[in-house]
Motif scaffolding. Structure first.
Motif, PDB file in Angstrom:
ATOM      1  N   VAL A  43       0.864  -1.176   0.000  1.00  0.00           N
ATOM      2  CA  VAL A  43       0.000   0.000   0.000  1.00  0.00           C
ATOM      3  C   VAL A  43       0.902   1.227   0.000  1.00  0.00           C
ATOM      4  O   VAL A  43       1.728   1.403   0.893  1.00  0.00           O
ATOM      5  N   SER A  44       0.782   2.040  -1.024  1.00  0.00           N
ATOM      6  CA  SER A  44       1.618   3.232  -1.143  1.00  0.00           C
ATOM      7  C   SER A  44       1.041   4.376  -0.308  1.00  0.00           C
ATOM      8  O   SER A  44      -0.150   4.698  -0.423  1.00  0.00           O
ATOM      9  N   ARG A  45       1.861   4.955   0.546  1.00  0.00           N
ATOM     10  CA  ARG A  45       1.462   6.093   1.372  1.00  0.00           C
ATOM     11  C   ARG A  45       2.248   7.330   0.930  1.00  0.00           C
ATOM     12  O   ARG A  45       3.446   7.437   1.177  1.00  0.00           O
ATOM     13  N   ALA A  80      -0.770  10.351  -9.594  1.00  0.00           N
ATOM     14  CA  ALA A  80      -0.141   9.933  -8.336  1.00  0.00           C
ATOM     15  C   ALA A  80      -0.164   8.409  -8.170  1.00  0.00           C
ATOM     16  O   ALA A  80       0.841   7.804  -7.781  1.00  0.00           O
ATOM     17  N   HIS A  81      -1.285   7.772  -8.461  1.00  0.00           N
ATOM     18  CA  HIS A  81      -1.362   6.311  -8.292  1.00  0.00           C
ATOM     19  C   HIS A  81      -0.379   5.608  -9.228  1.00  0.00           C
ATOM     20  O   HIS A  81       0.307   4.648  -8.823  1.00  0.00           O
ATOM     21  N   TRP A  82      -0.301   6.071 -10.435  1.00  0.00           N
ATOM     22  CA  TRP A  82       0.640   5.487 -11.397  1.00  0.00           C
ATOM     23  C   TRP A  82       2.075   5.640 -10.909  1.00  0.00           C
ATOM     24  O   TRP A  82       2.863   4.697 -10.951  1.00  0.00           O
ATOM     25  N   THR A  84       3.249   6.297  -7.792  1.00  0.00           N
ATOM     26  CA  THR A  84       3.604   5.807  -6.452  1.00  0.00           C
ATOM     27  C   THR A  84       3.241   4.349  -6.206  1.00  0.00           C
ATOM     28  O   THR A  84       3.673   3.782  -5.199  1.00  0.00           O
ATOM     29  N   THR A  85       2.474   3.738  -7.099  1.00  0.00           N
ATOM     30  CA  THR A  85       2.078   2.351  -6.897  1.00  0.00           C
ATOM     31  C   THR A  85       2.415   1.474  -8.100  1.00  0.00           C
ATOM     32  O   THR A  85       3.131   0.484  -7.981  1.00  0.00           O
TER      33      THR A  85
END
Length: 260
Positions: A43-45, A80-82, A84-85
């Protein structure tokens, strides 16, 4: 002891026996090819802006305000999702290679799943192999696997290296019967596997499945003639229950175990 379960067709079993048992070869599979696609999940924070600024002030103080603004956009913008995850996990899966060993041999599930329904065998490695594995080219890390219902977190700019390491060594509790110990190497991206070798003296012996081919067992007994300390065993079960046991094999002692 550590155990590597081997399955496949006859040709594969003979090839692995020759390369791994006789020659000491080890196969590190790409993290991207694991049977369980949920391996190496996290899980990326994303950081807060103060955490982001504090990290850059300490480690990359030369960046301009414009550069920092663009970098922050990667964590806070529409991609951001791309960033950081998806991309970090793709990089991890493409560049890490893993050897999985078990710390137990007597699991019905392991024999059923990994030795082609008892037709294969398990290689027995001495505990001393750990030091040899840590000296291999490309060694990244090693550890017993932790089994958990919680997915590890990747906290950007605000985590201890040990936290990121958990990503490599945490699996779903569904797999806890394996009692896995794994070794991770870092290598060139997008290979199916990479191979390393250790001294065959680290191999204590083999345990054959109940349905292992006779000719393969005979090959192991022939090897035993040149390596007297090499143990050759075959899986059976105790007459009074399902608990697994082994029979020691030798050229003159070969119990019938096909029918338990």
């Amino acid at each position: 002891m550590y155990y590597k379960f081997v399955g496949g067709g006859l040709e594969t079993l003979y090839a692995v026996f020759d390369k791994a048992v006789v020659g000491g070869s080890l196969k590190f599979n790409s993290a991207s090819s694991f049977n369980d696609p949920y391996e190496f999940k996290f899980v990326s924070r994303a950081p807060t802006r103060p955490e982001f600024d504090a990290w850059h002030a300490m480690y990359v103080s030369s960046r301009s305000a414009t550069e920092l603004s663009h970098a922050w956009e990667a964590f806070s913008g529409p991609a951001a999702h791309w960033n950081t995850t998806v991309v970090p996990r793709m990089n991890l899966l493409e560049s890490f290679y893993v050897l999985c060993l078990a710390k137990r041999w007597d699991s019905h599930l392991m024999w059923a799943h990994y030795t082609s329904a008892h037709q294969g065998f398990a290689i027995r490695y001495r505990p001393e192999i750990v030091d040899a594995l840590r000296s291999l080219d490309g060694f990244e890390s090693d550890s017993d696997v932790a089994y958990s219902d919680a997915v590890p977190e990747l906290r950007w700019f605000n985590s201890h290296p040990a936290e990121a390491r958990l990503i490599l060594f945490t699996k779903s509790r569904e797999w806890r019967y394996e009692e896995e110990y794994r070794v991770v190497l870092h290598g060139d991206a997008r290979q199916a596997a990479i191979f390393r070798s250790v001294s065959s003296s680290f191999i204590d012996g083999v345990i054959f499945g109940t349905r292992a081919p006779t000719a393969l067992i005979e090959a192991a007994l022939t090897l035993q003639e040149t390596r007297p300390e090499f143990q050759v065993e075959q899986v059976t079960s105790k007459a009074s229950g399902y608990e697994m046991a082994t029979n020691a094999l030798s050229p003159n002692v070969w119990p019938m175990s096909g029918i338990l």
